[in-house]
Design a protein around this motif. Structure first.
Motif, PDB file in Angstrom:
ATOM      1  N   GLY A 173     -32.812  24.260 -26.814  1.00 19.67           N
ATOM      2  CA  GLY A 173     -31.760  24.345 -25.804  1.00 19.67           C
ATOM      3  C   GLY A 173     -32.305  24.913 -24.504  1.00 19.67           C
ATOM      4  O   GLY A 173     -33.516  25.011 -24.303  1.00 19.67           O
ATOM      5  N   PHE A 174     -31.407  25.317 -23.620  1.00 19.35           N
ATOM      6  CA  PHE A 174     -31.872  25.933 -22.377  1.00 19.35           C
ATOM      7  C   PHE A 174     -30.821  26.874 -21.813  1.00 19.35           C
ATOM      8  O   PHE A 174     -29.627  26.760 -22.108  1.00 19.35           O
ATOM      9  CB  PHE A 174     -32.263  24.882 -21.334  1.00 19.35           C
ATOM     10  N   ARG A 238     -41.836  17.376 -23.535  1.00 19.33           N
ATOM     11  CA  ARG A 238     -41.709  16.771 -22.210  1.00 19.33           C
ATOM     12  C   ARG A 238     -40.413  15.957 -22.124  1.00 19.33           C
ATOM     13  O   ARG A 238     -39.676  16.034 -21.130  1.00 19.33           O
ATOM     14  CB  ARG A 238     -42.924  15.890 -21.932  1.00 19.33           C
ATOM     15  N   ALA A 239     -40.119  15.203 -23.172  1.00 17.92           N
ATOM     16  CA  ALA A 239     -38.886  14.409 -23.196  1.00 17.92           C
ATOM     17  C   ALA A 239     -37.658  15.314 -23.263  1.00 17.92           C
ATOM     18  O   ALA A 239     -36.633  15.054 -22.619  1.00 17.92           O
ATOM     19  CB  ALA A 239     -38.912  13.452 -24.387  1.00 17.92           C
ATOM     20  N   MET A 244     -32.971  17.892 -20.168  1.00 17.61           N
ATOM     21  CA  MET A 244     -32.342  19.086 -19.595  1.00 17.61           C
ATOM     22  C   MET A 244     -32.206  18.953 -18.077  1.00 17.61           C
ATOM     23  O   MET A 244     -31.150  19.250 -17.501  1.00 17.61           O
ATOM     24  CB  MET A 244     -33.178  20.324 -19.933  1.00 17.61           C
ATOM     25  N   ILE A 245     -33.275  18.522 -17.441  1.00 13.57           N
ATOM     26  CA  ILE A 245     -33.255  18.394 -15.982  1.00 13.57           C
ATOM     27  C   ILE A 245     -32.250  17.328 -15.553  1.00 13.57           C
ATOM     28  O   ILE A 245     -31.532  17.496 -14.554  1.00 13.57           O
ATOM     29  CB  ILE A 245     -34.671  18.082 -15.461  1.00 13.57           C
ATOM     30  N   ALA A 246     -32.161  16.250 -16.318  1.00 12.56           N
ATOM     31  CA  ALA A 246     -31.179  15.206 -16.006  1.00 12.56           C
ATOM     32  C   ALA A 246     -29.763  15.769 -16.081  1.00 12.56           C
ATOM     33  O   ALA A 246     -28.908  15.462 -15.232  1.00 12.56           O
ATOM     34  CB  ALA A 246     -31.344  14.036 -16.970  1.00 12.56           C
ATOM     35  N   HIS A 247     -29.511  16.605 -17.080  1.00 14.95           N
ATOM     36  CA  HIS A 247     -28.188  17.231 -17.226  1.00 14.95           C
ATOM     37  C   HIS A 247     -27.871  18.096 -16.009  1.00 14.95           C
ATOM     38  O   HIS A 247     -26.753  18.046 -15.468  1.00 14.95           O
ATOM     39  CB  HIS A 247     -28.156  18.080 -18.496  1.00 14.95           C
TER      40      HIS A 247
END
Length: 365
Positions: A173-174, A238-239, A244-247
């Motif tokens: 998660g993040f 990496r995927a 996460m960045i797309a979210h």
């Protein structure tokens, strides 16, 4: 004239809060200067601060807090508990040869309570100016306009700290910090900060939060899928990071020209692996990380040309020798990257939080 209940509560806060903030500063100092030969000395230096915190607690803990202040009191107590847990963990680490990795790794485990103290205390930043300033860089603490704007922005939709599938026992998660000064009409820099081996994004968030908060940057702190980053099969994490960045991009206004990928130790090595391969990252800043010449061979030459890379390493690093970082600087520079190399004389294998301000100056130009 006898004291009123309100006077007693104010006195309890005025007694505990300075001791707590001093204790948390001591934890940060120890984290910065952690080095196997210095562990016992650092613990000796912390004891007067630890004693002061312990002595400051009874009145606060015994106070009867009204309902509207119960959450405030709970946050402060938890922060004090976690800070004292650091102190106790460090005491127990000295001379501990039975734990895996010996005293230094036992000390690292004790230090995990430090970010938990930060997390517990952060909500109080909206209530008390000294705590608000505590979560700012030194250079920003006298910026009254910023302090006020941050306080006024608390509760603004989409701002503050968010956790996405990132409880302490979860992987993959993040955690995200969106500054209370966030303005959806303009793009904001994004910092992606990767924890070290056996670490967790929820804790590593606090390594970068004050810098992000002081400069108006959004901070994403991911947790690796396994106990550390997939260094042998980098595409896995990496995927995950790309998702996460797309979210974040879908919900917040991100400046695509300022996306920093940084990390400590294994997180720094993963910064090389993920950042040199491409993706949205405009700047790379590995810290105290390993380097292998094979990394340069796997990178696209066009990607390397002009790529800003800020390498930080400690001359005292006992896990990854500084020679690794020097080699990385040399090879990346030869390949066309724009490398800034910082070797810090008194830095061991730990994170130099004071370097964040320099990295931010470099990153934001």
């Amino acid at each position: 004239m006898s004291e009123t209940p309100g006077d007693e509560l104010i006195k309890a806060v005025d007694t505990l809060l300075p001791a707590l903030l001093q204790g948390m500063d001591a934890v940060s100092f120890i984290a910065r200067h952690m080095h196997p030969p210095l562990l016992e000395s650092l613990v000796e230096q912390m004891e007067p601060v630890a004693a002061k915190l312990k002595q400051a607690r009874p009145a606060f803990d015994a106070a009867e807090w009204p309902k509207h202040l119960s959450a405030f009191a709970a946050h402060v107590r938890e922060a004090a508990d976690e800070t004292e847990a650091v102190f106790q963990g460090l005491r127990e680490a000295v001379g501990d040869q039975s734990s895996p990795g010996g005293p230094i790794f036992a000390a690292y485990r004790g230090m995990r309570h430090g970010p938990r103290a930060m997390e517990a205390l952060y909500p109080v930043s909206a209530m008390l100016p000294p705590v608000n300033r505590f979560f700012l860089d030194d250079s920003a603490r006298d910026n009254e306009a910023l302090v006020e704007e941050l306080a006024q922005g608390v509760g603004k939709e989409g701002t503050g700290i968010h956790h996405f599938g990132n409880e302490r026992k979860q992987r993959g998660g993040f955690s995200l910090y969106v500054p209370e000064t966030y303005d959806a009409t303009r793009p904001h820099p994004l910092i992606v900060a990767c924890h070290g081996g056996s670490g967790h994004g929820r804790g590593f968030l606090w390594t970068w939060l004050t810098a992000a908060r002081s400069r108006g940057a959004i901070l994403l702190s991911p947790t690796s899928l396994d106990t550390t980053w997939s260094l042998m099969e980098p595409e896995q994490d990496r995927a995950s990071l790309a998702r996460m960045i797309a979210h974040v991009n879908e919900r917040w206004n991100i400046d695509a020209t300022h996306v920093l990928l940084t990390g400590m130790s294994d997180g720094g090595t993963f910064t090389y692996l993920a950042g040199l391969a491409g993706g949205p990252y405009t700047h790379l800043a590995p810290v105290s990380s390993a380097w292998h010449p094979m990394l340069i061979g796997s990178a696209d030459p066009a990607r390397l040309n002009g790529l800003p890379v800020y390498i930080t390493h400690g001359a005292l690093d006992w896990m990854f020798a500084a020679d690794m970082a020097r080699l990385a600087s040399s090879e990346l520079s030869a390949a066309g990257a724009e490398v800034t190399y910082r070797e810090i004389a008194d830095l061991s294998h730990t994170y130099p939080a004071e370097e964040n301000a320099r990295i931010m100056d470099w990153f934001l130009g």
